[in-house]
Design a protein around this motif. Structure first.
Motif, PDB file in Angstrom:
ATOM      1  N   CYS A  98     -24.865 -19.646 -37.312  1.00 28.50           N
ATOM      2  CA  CYS A  98     -23.447 -19.989 -37.518  1.00 28.50           C
ATOM      3  C   CYS A  98     -22.939 -19.327 -38.805  1.00 28.50           C
ATOM      4  O   CYS A  98     -21.826 -18.795 -38.838  1.00 28.50           O
ATOM      5  CB  CYS A  98     -23.265 -21.506 -37.618  1.00 28.50           C
ATOM      6  N   TYR A  99     -23.770 -19.362 -39.832  1.00 28.74           N
ATOM      7  CA  TYR A  99     -23.385 -18.721 -41.101  1.00 28.74           C
ATOM      8  C   TYR A  99     -23.196 -17.218 -40.895  1.00 28.74           C
ATOM      9  O   TYR A  99     -22.213 -16.648 -41.378  1.00 28.74           O
ATOM     10  CB  TYR A  99     -24.451 -19.004 -42.156  1.00 28.74           C
ATOM     11  N   GLU A 145     -19.374 -27.908 -45.228  1.00 32.70           N
ATOM     12  CA  GLU A 145     -19.491 -28.623 -43.948  1.00 32.70           C
ATOM     13  C   GLU A 145     -20.782 -29.432 -43.893  1.00 32.70           C
ATOM     14  O   GLU A 145     -20.792 -30.571 -43.450  1.00 32.70           O
ATOM     15  CB  GLU A 145     -19.434 -27.616 -42.786  1.00 32.70           C
ATOM     16  N   LYS A 170     -19.896 -27.908 -34.109  1.00 35.75           N
ATOM     17  CA  LYS A 170     -19.343 -28.406 -35.382  1.00 35.75           C
ATOM     18  C   LYS A 170     -18.879 -27.256 -36.289  1.00 35.75           C
ATOM     19  O   LYS A 170     -17.947 -27.410 -37.055  1.00 35.75           O
ATOM     20  CB  LYS A 170     -20.420 -29.210 -36.122  1.00 35.75           C
ATOM     21  N   HIS A 171     -19.553 -26.124 -36.195  1.00 37.79           N
ATOM     22  CA  HIS A 171     -19.294 -25.057 -37.174  1.00 37.79           C
ATOM     23  C   HIS A 171     -18.458 -23.890 -36.639  1.00 37.79           C
ATOM     24  O   HIS A 171     -17.893 -23.142 -37.429  1.00 37.79           O
ATOM     25  CB  HIS A 171     -20.622 -24.490 -37.692  1.00 37.79           C
ATOM     26  N   TYR A 198     -13.023 -33.315 -38.090  1.00 40.17           N
ATOM     27  CA  TYR A 198     -14.287 -32.554 -38.001  1.00 40.17           C
ATOM     28  C   TYR A 198     -15.273 -33.266 -37.080  1.00 40.17           C
ATOM     29  O   TYR A 198     -15.899 -32.652 -36.218  1.00 40.17           O
ATOM     30  CB  TYR A 198     -14.875 -32.401 -39.401  1.00 40.17           C
ATOM     31  N   VAL A 245     -28.110 -23.146 -37.801  1.00 38.05           N
ATOM     32  CA  VAL A 245     -27.163 -23.149 -38.932  1.00 38.05           C
ATOM     33  C   VAL A 245     -27.024 -21.740 -39.508  1.00 38.05           C
ATOM     34  O   VAL A 245     -25.917 -21.288 -39.811  1.00 38.05           O
ATOM     35  CB  VAL A 245     -27.635 -24.156 -40.016  1.00 38.05           C
ATOM     36  N   MET A 294     -20.012 -23.126 -45.108  1.00 38.70           N
ATOM     37  CA  MET A 294     -21.171 -23.766 -44.489  1.00 38.70           C
ATOM     38  C   MET A 294     -21.719 -24.887 -45.389  1.00 38.70           C
ATOM     39  O   MET A 294     -22.078 -25.955 -44.905  1.00 38.70           O
ATOM     40  CB  MET A 294     -22.277 -22.737 -44.217  1.00 38.70           C
TER      41      MET A 294
END
Lengths: 105, 196
Positions: free
Chosen positions: B85-86, B152, B42-43, A19, B82, B149
């Protein structure tokens, strides 16, 4: 033979590293130009929050509480037998001499 | 004479944008694009990063009037990133546009080889392999968009529950429950994978 817990720990560590090992994506000037073109197409922003933003912020947040309130209210009314239409109707049927339409107005 | 943007604070720039100077947004775009891309990468899968980052800046621009001047713009932008991304994952899960990744024999062989390796030192090398990333994607695809989410942000990135809740716009108790539940679910998945 290694225990299951040990293997799980190792696997979690590997996945965590995978990750964090993700490489960053580089974007070019064209991407920036596209974003700014879209922004310019949208035009100047509205100084106050729009109606839809307010709707999203407040109405949807209150939806669960409203639903619960409706359900609780319905249960209470069914329990105590509160039927206003029925009560008015029975009043007319049972007390025809004293209560006339003229008295209602 | 106008001040050079770099000498002005974010708040002054935002004030100018709200007053109608749309071009000033370019300053914020230049300043924060790396930060936004770091979070998005990252997501989100690599092939969707550019479009998602694009959407982040459009959303940020539209929401600028709602930005509370007493907070940090960077933190505010992180929350928008964020949440974008969600939203991406929510849409994907709903439409199932992305195929559910499956583990092939190659992944199982790699896993067996990696876990049976005696030397822990070799893990850092092996973990860089493509298979580790694909295995992570497979495991994450088994979780809901929200759980994904939360997991992570809390377990993989090391944010506190409060920070994750602020970023996602959820309550602290909700994030606490979800992080515990999703971690257990992930552990169950991985345990099943190892034991088969």
């Amino acid at each position: 033979m290694k225990s299951l817990d040990h293997k799980l720990g190792v696997l979690k560590k590997i996945l965590c590293q995978a990750y964090h090992g993700k490489e960053n994506v580089e974007v070019g000037d064209q991407w920036q130009l596209n974003v700014m073109r879209r922004i310019r197409n949208l035009g100047p922003v509205q100084p106050g929050p729009s109606f839809f933003m307010l709707f999203e912020q407040f109405v949807w947040r209150l939806t669960p509480a409203t639903c619960i309130l409706i359900i609780v209210g319905a249960i209470i009314f069914l329990t105590i037998g509160f039927f206003p239409d029925y009560d008015v109707f029975t009043l007319f049927i049972n007390d025809t001499e004293e209560l006339s339409l003229a008295q209602l107005f | 004479m106008q001040n050079h943007p770099s000498r002005q604070s974010d708040k002054e720039i935002i004030r100018r944008i709200i007053d109608g100077d749309v071009n000033s947004f370019e300053y914020l775009l230049n300043k924060y694009q790396d930060h936004v891309l770091r979070i998005v990468t990252k997501h989100i899968p690599y092939n969707e990063v550019e479009e998602t980052a694009h959407n982040v800046f459009v959303r940020a621009y539209q929401a600028l009037p709602g930005f509370k001047q007493e907070g940090s713009f960077k933190q505010w932008l992180s929350a928008i990133t964020v949440r974008t991304c969600y939203d991406f994952w929510r849409k994907q899960y709903r439409s199932r546009e992305l195929p559910m990744s499956n583990l092939s024999e190659r992944h199982r062989d790699w896993l067996e080889k990696t876990l049976s390796s005696e030397s822990n030192l070799s893990f850092s090398e092996e973990s860089r392999e493509k298979e580790a990333g694909e295995l992570l994607d497979w495991a994450m695809s088994k979780l809901s968009a929200k759980d994904r989410m939360v997991l992570e942000l809390v377990y993989l990135e090391g944010n506190s529950v409060k920070e994750a809740a602020d970023l996602l716009g959820l309550s602290v108790s909700n994030v606490k429950v979800r992080s515990f539940r999703s971690r257990k679910r992930l552990e169950r998945l991985l345990t099943d994978l190892i034991s088969t």
